[in-house]
Design a protein around this motif. Structure first.
Motif, PDB file in Angstrom:
ATOM      1  N   ASP A 283       0.736  -1.159  -0.114  1.00 38.40           N
ATOM      2  CA  ASP A 283      -0.040  -0.021  -0.074  1.00 38.40           C
ATOM      3  C   ASP A 283       0.934   1.272  -0.201  1.00 38.40           C
ATOM      4  OD1 ASP A 283       1.030   0.195   2.548  1.00 38.40           O
ATOM      5  OD2 ASP A 283      -0.756  -0.632   3.443  1.00 38.40           O
ATOM      6  N   TYR A 291       3.261  -0.589  -5.486  1.00 39.19           N
ATOM      7  CA  TYR A 291       2.287   0.519  -5.418  1.00 39.19           C
ATOM      8  C   TYR A 291       2.361   1.606  -6.295  1.00 39.19           C
ATOM      9  CZ  TYR A 291      -0.589   3.993  -3.291  1.00 39.19           C
ATOM     10  OH  TYR A 291      -1.547   4.905  -3.180  1.00 39.19           O
ATOM     11  N   ARG A 295       0.292  -0.517  -9.205  1.00 41.98           N
ATOM     12  CA  ARG A 295      -0.937  -0.055  -8.838  1.00 41.98           C
ATOM     13  C   ARG A 295      -1.793   0.835  -9.605  1.00 41.98           C
ATOM     14  NH1 ARG A 295      -5.137  -0.134  -7.540  1.00 41.98           N
ATOM     15  NH2 ARG A 295      -6.551  -0.177  -5.479  1.00 41.98           N
ATOM     16  N   SER A 305      -8.550  -3.899  -6.468  1.00 40.96           N
ATOM     17  CA  SER A 305      -7.685  -3.954  -5.489  1.00 40.96           C
ATOM     18  C   SER A 305      -7.279  -5.584  -5.085  1.00 40.96           C
ATOM     19  CB  SER A 305      -8.068  -3.395  -4.056  1.00 40.96           C
ATOM     20  OG  SER A 305      -8.466  -1.953  -4.538  1.00 40.96           O
TER      21      SER A 305
END
Length: 465
Positions: A283, A291, A295, A305
């Motif tokens: 995260d 990330y 992401r 997610s």
């Protein structure tokens, strides 16, 4: 009897060497004081009823004085002085309970010891710093003995200021450097040095996991006969299979000796530390390429997610293992050319692979890398560039969090964090290959001086050509 020029020069070298070592250790002590004062800005009265400094939540990001040590005063039963692991566990949502912590057993033990007699997070931070500081000083002493003035990078560099008391990294770094120092010694036969170094790496595993990866290149070093002082580069001797197995067994026995008592006394609490790390996701707090790179390709809905997490859970360990295999193979190629397996360079390359591809890249992990930058002759411009990228993370990420909390524009601080993440990742890839190629750094005590008869340098020159 007169003392000849050679004897006089050797005596001057010894004085210069001792002066360098003393200077490095003293500067390390001064840096540790600055590091503590930096983190202590977040701690102090008034305190809440639970012992948390009232100002901590409001100033930790703005002043860049956050530390995991102070933060984890609450949430792990440290404030309740519960002995770690034995009565602990982990809930379905990943919450640690009953004294369980997310670190290996010796780090958990240090956390418990640091809390003895403490009734607030400021006292816990101080006591923890007093426990940790000796490990940094020993590391400085060892690095100065091995690499001379280059050890100032550890003793007086920005990483020690930023991260010395950010988490519990100093003991594990100390054990790794001690293993390198053991292998540089000529006091014991190779098998004995290999076993003792492996025990130190096993001890490091019990603080933080990563030194375990260095056992394999160490075993290969012992297997292939080590430095082979009197061997021609391309001359092959019978592999020391027994010595390699003894080295691996020494590490395994050390790990078992420290972990079994905790596992037997409270398996669920001991297992919870492993489960916690397995559940952790890439995260915004992890500073990883996953990330900041992968992401953004996924949407914000729960299904996207979940898909991102699943991909990372497979890709991250796979690429880490591949990087390990490449480093070990490249080390074997160097062995074929030089007759010496470069275990320290391979270890550094494996660490780079881990840091690039792991789903978590906490800022303080830089302390793991610094000894390799000291011991291996990486060009200094590369070292300075890495420090710049690291500062962008070590400072920028907390200012980024603070800016998000104020509601102001985050574009500038987000750019700083992105620069740090990608700058650091790019340089780690470069360091991966440099560690495999560069020789060991020649220890210098004054301009142009080199320590006479240093085993590490001789082995390094034979290994890297």
């Amino acid at each position: 009897m007169s003392i000849g020029p050679a004897a006089g020069a050797f005596g001057a070298d010894r004085v210069a060497r001792r002066t360098t070592i003393l200077t490095v250790v003293l500067l390390c002590g001064a840096t540790l004081l600055v590091a503590f004062l930096n983190k202590a800005r977040c701690a102090g009265s008034p305190f809440r009823a639970d012992g948390r400094s009232a100002a901590f939540d409001y100033i930790k990001d703005a002043r860049v004085c956050y530390s995991d040590i102070q933060f984890l005063w609450l949430g792990r039963d440290i404030d309740q002085h519960i002995f770690p692991y034995v009565h602990g566990g982990i809930t379905a949502d990943g919450t640690l309970t009953g004294g369980a912590v997310e670190y290996p057993v010796l780090s958990g033990l240090l956390m418990w010891l640091g809390a003895l007699g403490a009734h607030n997070d400021a006292a816990f931070l101080l006591r923890s710093a007093l426990l940790l500081a000796p490990f940094a000083l020993v590391t400085a002493w060892l690095l100065a003995r091995l690499a001379g003035r280059a050890a100032l990078l550890w003793a007086a560099g920005p990483p020690l200021v930023l991260y010395a008391f950010h988490n519990w990294e100093l003991p594990v770094v100390c054990t790794t450097v001690a293993a390198a120092a053991m292998m540089a010694s000529t006091r014991y036969p190779l098998r004995v040095r290999g076993a003792l170094a492996a025990m130190l790496l096993g001890l490091g595993f019990c603080f933080k996991i990563y030194p375990a990866i260095f056992v394999v290149p160490l075993m290969l070093y012992v297997l292939t006969g080590g430095e082979r002082e009197h061997a021609e580069p391309r001359v092959r001797r019978r592999p020391d299979i027994a010595g390699a197995l003894i080295t691996g067994a020494a590490a395994a026995v050390t790990v078992a000796a420290f972990n079994l008592p905790f596992a037997l006394a409270g398996y669920e609490g001991w297992r919870a530390s492993i489960e916690f790390q397995q559940q952790r996701e890439a995260d915004i707090t992890t500073n990883s390429i996953w990330y900041w790179g992968l992401r953004p390709l996924f949407g914000s809905d729960p299904l996207s997610s979940s898909a991102f997490s699943e991909i990372v859970s497979i890709a991250s360990p796979t690429l880490i293992i591949v990087s390990f295999a490449v480093a070990l193979w490249a080390g074997w190629r160097r062995y074929a050319e030089s007759g010496v397996y470069p275990w320290l360079g391979v270890s550094g390359a494996m660490l780079c692979g881990f840091l690039v591809f792991h789903k978590v890249h906490s800022p303080q992990y830089t302390l793991w890398l610094i000894p390799f930058l000291v011991l291996l002759a990486v060009p200094w411009p590369v070292v300075w560039s890495y420090l710049v990228a690291d500062i962008a993370i070590g400072v920028g990420v907390f200012r980024y969090f603070y800016t998000m909390g104020t509601g102001d524009s985050v574009e500038l601080m987000e750019a700083v964090v992105r620069f740090g993440v990608w700058g650091r990742a790019t340089l780690l890839v470069l360091l991966f290959w440099l560690f495999l190629k560069v020789p060991l750094r020649a220890p210098r005590t004054s301009a142009g001086d080199r320590e006479p008869g240093d085993l590490m340098n001789e082995a390094g020159r034979r290994t890297h050509g």
